[in-house]
Scaffold this motif. Structure first.
Motif, PDB file in Angstrom:
ATOM      1  N   MET A 132     -94.216  37.690  80.899  1.00  0.00           N
ATOM      2  CA  MET A 132     -94.347  38.417  79.635  1.00  0.00           C
ATOM      3  C   MET A 132     -93.510  37.761  78.541  1.00  0.00           C
ATOM      4  O   MET A 132     -93.979  37.570  77.414  1.00  0.00           O
ATOM      5  N   ILE A 133     -92.278  37.402  78.888  1.00  0.00           N
ATOM      6  CA  ILE A 133     -91.384  36.772  77.912  1.00  0.00           C
ATOM      7  C   ILE A 133     -91.953  35.427  77.473  1.00  0.00           C
ATOM      8  O   ILE A 133     -91.991  35.104  76.280  1.00  0.00           O
ATOM      9  N   LEU A 134     -92.400  34.641  78.442  1.00  0.00           N
ATOM     10  CA  LEU A 134     -92.953  33.322  78.140  1.00  0.00           C
ATOM     11  C   LEU A 134     -94.198  33.429  77.266  1.00  0.00           C
ATOM     12  O   LEU A 134     -94.369  32.657  76.314  1.00  0.00           O
ATOM     13  N   PHE A 135     -95.053  34.410  77.545  1.00  0.00           N
ATOM     14  CA  PHE A 135     -96.267  34.576  76.744  1.00  0.00           C
ATOM     15  C   PHE A 135     -95.940  34.991  75.311  1.00  0.00           C
ATOM     16  O   PHE A 135     -96.530  34.471  74.363  1.00  0.00           O
ATOM     17  N   VAL A 136     -94.985  35.894  75.149  1.00  0.00           N
ATOM     18  CA  VAL A 136     -94.596  36.315  73.796  1.00  0.00           C
ATOM     19  C   VAL A 136     -94.045  35.133  73.008  1.00  0.00           C
ATOM     20  O   VAL A 136     -94.363  34.939  71.832  1.00  0.00           O
ATOM     21  N   VAL A 137     -93.231  34.310  73.668  1.00  0.00           N
ATOM     22  CA  VAL A 137     -92.669  33.134  73.011  1.00  0.00           C
ATOM     23  C   VAL A 137     -93.777  32.164  72.612  1.00  0.00           C
ATOM     24  O   VAL A 137     -93.802  31.650  71.487  1.00  0.00           O
ATOM     25  N   MET A 138     -94.729  31.919  73.526  1.00  0.00           N
ATOM     26  CA  MET A 138     -95.834  31.009  73.213  1.00  0.00           C
ATOM     27  C   MET A 138     -96.712  31.557  72.094  1.00  0.00           C
ATOM     28  O   MET A 138     -97.182  30.803  71.238  1.00  0.00           O
ATOM     29  N   ASN A 139     -96.937  32.848  72.099  1.00  0.00           N
ATOM     30  CA  ASN A 139     -97.783  33.469  71.085  1.00  0.00           C
ATOM     31  C   ASN A 139     -97.107  33.440  69.712  1.00  0.00           C
ATOM     32  O   ASN A 139     -97.756  33.221  68.700  1.00  0.00           O
ATOM     33  N   THR A 140     -95.793  33.671  69.699  1.00  0.00           N
ATOM     34  CA  THR A 140     -95.068  33.705  68.428  1.00  0.00           C
ATOM     35  C   THR A 140     -94.967  32.319  67.806  1.00  0.00           C
ATOM     36  O   THR A 140     -95.172  32.159  66.601  1.00  0.00           O
ATOM     37  N   ALA A 141     -94.652  31.318  68.625  1.00  0.00           N
ATOM     38  CA  ALA A 141     -94.520  29.943  68.121  1.00  0.00           C
ATOM     39  C   ALA A 141     -95.779  29.162  68.446  1.00  0.00           C
ATOM     40  O   ALA A 141     -95.724  28.085  69.018  1.00  0.00           O
ATOM     41  N   SER A 142     -96.917  29.689  68.077  1.00  0.00           N
ATOM     42  CA  SER A 142     -98.199  29.124  68.518  1.00  0.00           C
ATOM     43  C   SER A 142     -98.463  27.747  67.913  1.00  0.00           C
ATOM     44  O   SER A 142     -98.168  27.493  66.751  1.00  0.00           O
ATOM     45  N   LEU A 143     -99.044  26.889  68.734  1.00  0.00           N
ATOM     46  CA  LEU A 143     -99.475  25.571  68.288  1.00  0.00           C
ATOM     47  C   LEU A 143    -100.815  25.723  67.591  1.00  0.00           C
ATOM     48  O   LEU A 143    -101.724  26.349  68.126  1.00  0.00           O
ATOM     49  N   GLN A 144    -100.931  25.155  66.388  1.00  0.00           N
ATOM     50  CA  GLN A 144    -102.173  25.266  65.627  1.00  0.00           C
ATOM     51  C   GLN A 144    -102.736  23.882  65.358  1.00  0.00           C
ATOM     52  O   GLN A 144    -102.096  23.063  64.721  1.00  0.00           O
ATOM     53  N   LEU A 177     -92.946  25.364  69.135  1.00  0.00           N
ATOM     54  CA  LEU A 177     -93.399  25.727  70.476  1.00  0.00           C
ATOM     55  C   LEU A 177     -92.557  25.038  71.549  1.00  0.00           C
ATOM     56  O   LEU A 177     -92.174  25.666  72.540  1.00  0.00           O
ATOM     57  N   SER A 178     -92.241  23.765  71.352  1.00  0.00           N
ATOM     58  CA  SER A 178     -91.430  23.027  72.338  1.00  0.00           C
ATOM     59  C   SER A 178     -90.054  23.651  72.496  1.00  0.00           C
ATOM     60  O   SER A 178     -89.590  23.888  73.622  1.00  0.00           O
ATOM     61  N   ALA A 184     -86.949  29.481  76.551  1.00  0.00           N
ATOM     62  CA  ALA A 184     -87.426  30.557  77.422  1.00  0.00           C
ATOM     63  C   ALA A 184     -87.272  30.167  78.887  1.00  0.00           C
ATOM     64  O   ALA A 184     -86.835  30.975  79.715  1.00  0.00           O
ATOM     65  N   ILE A 185     -87.606  28.923  79.212  1.00  0.00           N
ATOM     66  CA  ILE A 185     -87.490  28.458  80.600  1.00  0.00           C
ATOM     67  C   ILE A 185     -86.025  28.413  81.039  1.00  0.00           C
ATOM     68  O   ILE A 185     -85.678  28.835  82.146  1.00  0.00           O
ATOM     69  N   ILE A 186     -85.145  27.939  80.154  1.00  0.00           N
ATOM     70  CA  ILE A 186     -83.708  27.885  80.485  1.00  0.00           C
ATOM     71  C   ILE A 186     -83.154  29.286  80.713  1.00  0.00           C
ATOM     72  O   ILE A 186     -82.456  29.541  81.700  1.00  0.00           O
ATOM     73  N   PHE A 187     -83.466  30.209  79.801  1.00  0.00           N
ATOM     74  CA  PHE A 187     -82.947  31.574  79.938  1.00  0.00           C
ATOM     75  C   PHE A 187     -83.531  32.284  81.161  1.00  0.00           C
ATOM     76  O   PHE A 187     -82.830  33.032  81.842  1.00  0.00           O
ATOM     77  N   ASN A 188     -84.816  32.051  81.436  1.00  0.00           N
ATOM     78  CA  ASN A 188     -85.413  32.652  82.630  1.00  0.00           C
ATOM     79  C   ASN A 188     -84.775  32.107  83.903  1.00  0.00           C
ATOM     80  O   ASN A 188     -84.539  32.846  84.857  1.00  0.00           O
ATOM     81  N   ALA A 189     -84.489  30.793  83.913  1.00  0.00           N
ATOM     82  CA  ALA A 189     -83.845  30.189  85.080  1.00  0.00           C
ATOM     83  C   ALA A 189     -82.426  30.723  85.259  1.00  0.00           C
ATOM     84  O   ALA A 189     -82.011  31.030  86.377  1.00  0.00           O
ATOM     85  N   SER A 190     -81.698  30.859  84.152  1.00  0.00           N
ATOM     86  CA  SER A 190     -80.326  31.371  84.261  1.00  0.00           C
ATOM     87  C   SER A 190     -80.323  32.851  84.666  1.00  0.00           C
ATOM     88  O   SER A 190     -79.448  33.296  85.407  1.00  0.00           O
ATOM     89  N   LYS A 191     -81.331  33.595  84.224  1.00  0.00           N
ATOM     90  CA  LYS A 191     -81.454  35.005  84.632  1.00  0.00           C
ATOM     91  C   LYS A 191     -81.708  35.110  86.129  1.00  0.00           C
ATOM     92  O   LYS A 191     -81.147  35.945  86.815  1.00  0.00           O
TER      93      LYS A 191
END
Length: 196
Positions: A132-144, A177-178, A184-191
């Motif tokens: 969910m967190i990763l999807f929100v991040v991808m959606n917010t910083a969307s590549l166009q 996006l990058s 998001a990946i770093i924070f998810n891994a640390s969590k």
């Protein structure tokens, strides 16, 4: 909270216009702003209806499967715990494809559907899952790739070359996006490490 902020700004504007003697300019600006908002709304509504219809047709004719196959290598790395045949995965694919075309408002229904499905799959009701967190991040910083809405807005305001901002949009959205994905990946891994 936002209603309080808007209310505060309106009150401050009224007070400032009264003390500076610009009440007529405030009234004129308010009416002009309302007129411009309706014009903008009608301009955007047309393009939104067109692209929302195209996305609906694309979904019904199997475009979802094609997009899923194209995005599968990247999405399978990002959403490792998500089944590729699930509704959530398909909604994520459609959301990302709409964002690639710069159709932020047309992507919203797919984003809501994806979050609803991800919430159903989430085992902890009160805590957002990593997906969910990763999807929100991808959606917010969307590549166009094709910023349709920006082009429409620029054309409605008189730009003769509404898509000359493409390189800037590509660079800025790719960078955003990058950075968002890495964080998001770093924070998810640390969590995950903290839970162990």
């Amino acid at each position: 909270m936002l209603s309080y902020i808007w209310g505060f700004l309106i009150i401050i504007s009224l007070i400032c216009s009264f003390f500076t003697g610009n009440t007529s300019e405030l009234a004129e600006g308010t009416l002009q702003g309302a007129s411009d908002a309706i014009t903008l709304l009608l301009t955007m509504a047309g393009i939104m209806c067109l692209w929302s219809g195209i996305m609906e047709i694309a979904e019904r004719c199997g475009f979802t499967q094609v997009v899923s196959k194209i995005l599968s290598p990247v999405l399978s790395l990002l959403f490792k715990n998500l089944d590729k045949s699930s509704k959530a995965y398909k909604s994520i694919c459609m959301n990302i494809s709409a964002n690639l075309l710069g159709l932020g408002n047309a992507a919203t229904p797919f984003g809501l559907a994806a979050m609803s499905e991800l919430d159903t799959l989430n085992k902890k009701d009160e805590i957002a899952s990593n997906e969910m967190i990763l999807f929100v991040v991808m959606n917010t910083a969307s590549l166009q790739l094709l910023p349709t809405m920006i082009g429409t807005l620029r054309q409605s305001f008189g730009s003769k070359t509404p898509f000359d901002v493409l390189p800037a949009v590509w660079i800025s959205s790719a960078c955003a996006l990058s950075v968002a994905l890495v964080l998001a990946i770093i924070f998810n891994a640390s969590k995950g490490k903290r839970r162990l």
